[in-house]
Design an enzyme around this catalytic site. Structure first.
Site, short mmCIF file in Angstrom:
data_model
loop_
_atom_site.label_atom_id
_atom_site.label_comp_id
_atom_site.label_asym_id
_atom_site.label_seq_id
_atom_site.Cartn_x
_atom_site.Cartn_y
_atom_site.Cartn_z
N HIS A 1 0.86 -1.18 0.00
CA HIS A 1 0.00 0.00 0.00
C HIS A 1 0.89 1.22 0.00
O HIS A 1 1.86 1.28 0.76
CB HIS A 1 -0.89 0.03 1.25
CG HIS A 1 -2.25 -0.55 1.03
ND1 HIS A 1 -3.36 -0.04 1.66
CD2 HIS A 1 -2.68 -1.56 0.26
CE1 HIS A 1 -4.43 -0.75 1.29
NE2 HIS A 1 -4.03 -1.68 0.45
N TYR B 1 -9.15 8.01 5.85
CA TYR B 1 -9.34 8.74 7.09
C TYR B 1 -10.42 9.80 6.86
O TYR B 1 -10.29 10.62 5.94
CB TYR B 1 -8.06 9.44 7.54
CG TYR B 1 -6.88 8.52 7.78
CD1 TYR B 1 -6.80 7.76 8.93
CD2 TYR B 1 -5.85 8.42 6.84
CE1 TYR B 1 -5.71 6.93 9.17
CE2 TYR B 1 -4.76 7.59 7.07
CZ TYR B 1 -4.70 6.84 8.24
OH TYR B 1 -3.63 6.02 8.46
N PRO C 1 -3.08 3.49 18.37
CA PRO C 1 -3.12 2.88 17.03
C PRO C 1 -3.31 3.87 15.89
O PRO C 1 -3.49 3.45 14.76
CB PRO C 1 -4.34 1.94 17.14
CG PRO C 1 -5.23 2.61 18.12
CD PRO C 1 -4.32 3.27 19.12
N LYS D 1 1.85 1.88 14.41
CA LYS D 1 3.27 1.73 14.72
C LYS D 1 3.57 0.56 15.66
O LYS D 1 4.73 0.16 15.79
CB LYS D 1 3.81 3.02 15.35
CG LYS D 1 3.74 4.26 14.47
CD LYS D 1 4.66 4.17 13.29
CE LYS D 1 4.69 5.47 12.50
NZ LYS D 1 5.52 5.35 11.29
N TYR E 1 5.22 8.45 8.37
CA TYR E 1 4.11 7.49 8.24
C TYR E 1 4.63 6.07 8.01
O TYR E 1 4.11 5.10 8.55
CB TYR E 1 3.22 7.92 7.09
CG TYR E 1 1.88 7.25 6.98
CD1 TYR E 1 1.01 7.17 8.06
CD2 TYR E 1 1.44 6.74 5.76
CE1 TYR E 1 -0.24 6.59 7.94
CE2 TYR E 1 0.19 6.15 5.62
CZ TYR E 1 -0.64 6.08 6.71
OH TYR E 1 -1.89 5.49 6.59
#
Length: 395
Positions: free
Chosen positions: A80, A202, A294, A298, A392
């Site tokens: 991804h 998101y 979360p 990570k 990220y």
């Protein structure tokens, strides 16, 4: 069932916990010729079936590949490199794989990774005991189990999570904890349905955050911000899908592919870090050393990082009698741990505006405006995008 040890048995390293941190550590130690034994409070079926996050950073992929632990991931995982954001201002997609360091995520469900790691650990001759509650970790590396038996390791690796006995042992001896409560909870929903978006999604909404995370071709993870203290039983399937449709703005961007709900739990977003992840005979990795929210996926990646560094340090200590790497373990890991926490904290601020159930007052309006200013900066600034991409995907 795992092997049952004779009481008083001795080994190089006793690993408490068979999650990603413990299983990666066990495999790396066996690969270096270090004897170890894993104690796990749950049964094997529960260990292999627990659905958790599945986004692996480039560093984690490299570690797993270099040590022969990536066959399943390489065969069935997929990459991804995009994420999208939705709000009242519209939608935009960020191709983070073309930004920052040019790194991507590999999506592979954590329960599948755990199955692979456990199978390889056993294939390499590793010893494990399931359904075993650890009651006490004492001086000298002695681990006492609830059935009254014990096992002694020259070192003990605590990989049993933030509520485990290893962490409790460290804090009982005076190790301080830095902690933060984000004041946010998520209803985490696993559904038997294909992903509805090509990217991680998101959504910022006045009713609260919503998230879309692909897991496999037939299973998708969704998140819904909810009030602290929410009972998952209060959310039936109709309510879940209605709220997801509202917050993900399906009337504007297209309907979701729905399906039966497989699992629903509430997660309170909290973070903490121990000042030191170990001393003497006891060393910690994964959630035992620090819990991260979360919001930036990570947790498993920090577990792999710490397991890699701890395996190297324990090997030096056990093979050469050199504890310098153990003494440097905290210094090696903590800067990267804190960097991950800083980004996770920033993501939480981006995704969660003022409490959706709160009063819309001047402070709430100010907080909402800041949230959208952050999003607009990410949408328009290449510098911000590069920094986002680097953090990220990085550990």
């Amino acid at each position: 069932m795992g092997k049952r040890f004779d009481s008083g048995a001795r080994t190089g390293v006793v690993i408490v916990g068979a999650g990603p941190a413990g299983l990666v550590l066990g495999n790396l130690l066996l690969d270096r010729g270090i004897d170890c034994a894993i104690l796990e409070r749950r049964g094997r079926e529960a260990v292999e079936g627990r659905a958790r996050a599945g986004f692996l950073a480039a560093h984690s992929v490299r570690v797993l590949t270099q040590h022969g632990l990536a066959d399943g991931m390489l065969a069935y995982g997929h990459t991804h490199q995009t994420c999208l954001f939705r709000s009242e201002q519209g939608e935009f997609t960020l191709d983070y794989g073309e930004l920052g360091r040019g790194e991507v995520h590999t999506v592979y469900p954590q329960q599948e990774l755990v199955k692979d790691l456990l199978a390889e650990y056993l294939r390499r001759g590793g010893e494990i005991r399931f359904d075993t509650e650890v009651e006490e970790i004492s001086e000298g590396g002695r681990v006492r189990m609830s059935d009254g038996t014990d096992i002694v390791g020259r070192y003990v690796a605590g990989c049993d999570g933030h509520r485990g006995v290893a962490r409790a042992t460290m804090t009982a001896h005076g190790t301080r904890t830095a902690r933060w409560d984000h004041g946010v909870s998520w209803l985490a929903v696993l559904v038997e349905a294909p992903p509805s978006m090509e990217a991680v999604g998101y959504a910022l909404h006045e009713r609260g955050f919503a998230g879309h995370m692909a897991r496999t071709a037939t299973v998708t993870r969704y998140y819904l911000q909810c009030p602290r203290g929410t009972d998952p039983a209060d959310w039936n399937e109709d309510r879940i899908w209605t709220e997801l449709a509202t917050r993900l703005r399906t009337d504007e961007f297209g309907v979701l592919k729905d399906g039966p709900v497989l699992e629903k739990t509430v997660v309170d977003l909290r973070s903490d870090v121990l000042d030191t992840p170990g001393e003497g005979h006891l060393w910690l990795a994964g959630d035992a050393a620090g819990l991260i929210s979360p919001s930036a996926a990570k947790g498993a990646n920090l577990a792999v990082l710490q397991a890699e560094r701890l395996a190297q340090a324990l090997t030096s200590a056990l093979t050469h009698g050199d504890e310098n790497d153990l003494d440097r373990y905290a210094a090696d890991c903590l800067p990267r741990v804190w960097r991950a926490h800083e980004f996770s904290h920033w993501m939480s601020g981006l995704l969660h505006g003022p409490s959706p159930e709160g009063t819309v007052d001047a402070e709430a309006r100010y907080g909402r405006a800041l949230q959208y200013a952050r999003l607009d900066s990410l949408r328009t600034s290449r510098t911000h995008q590069d920094l986002f991409a680097e953090n990220y995907t990085g550990i």
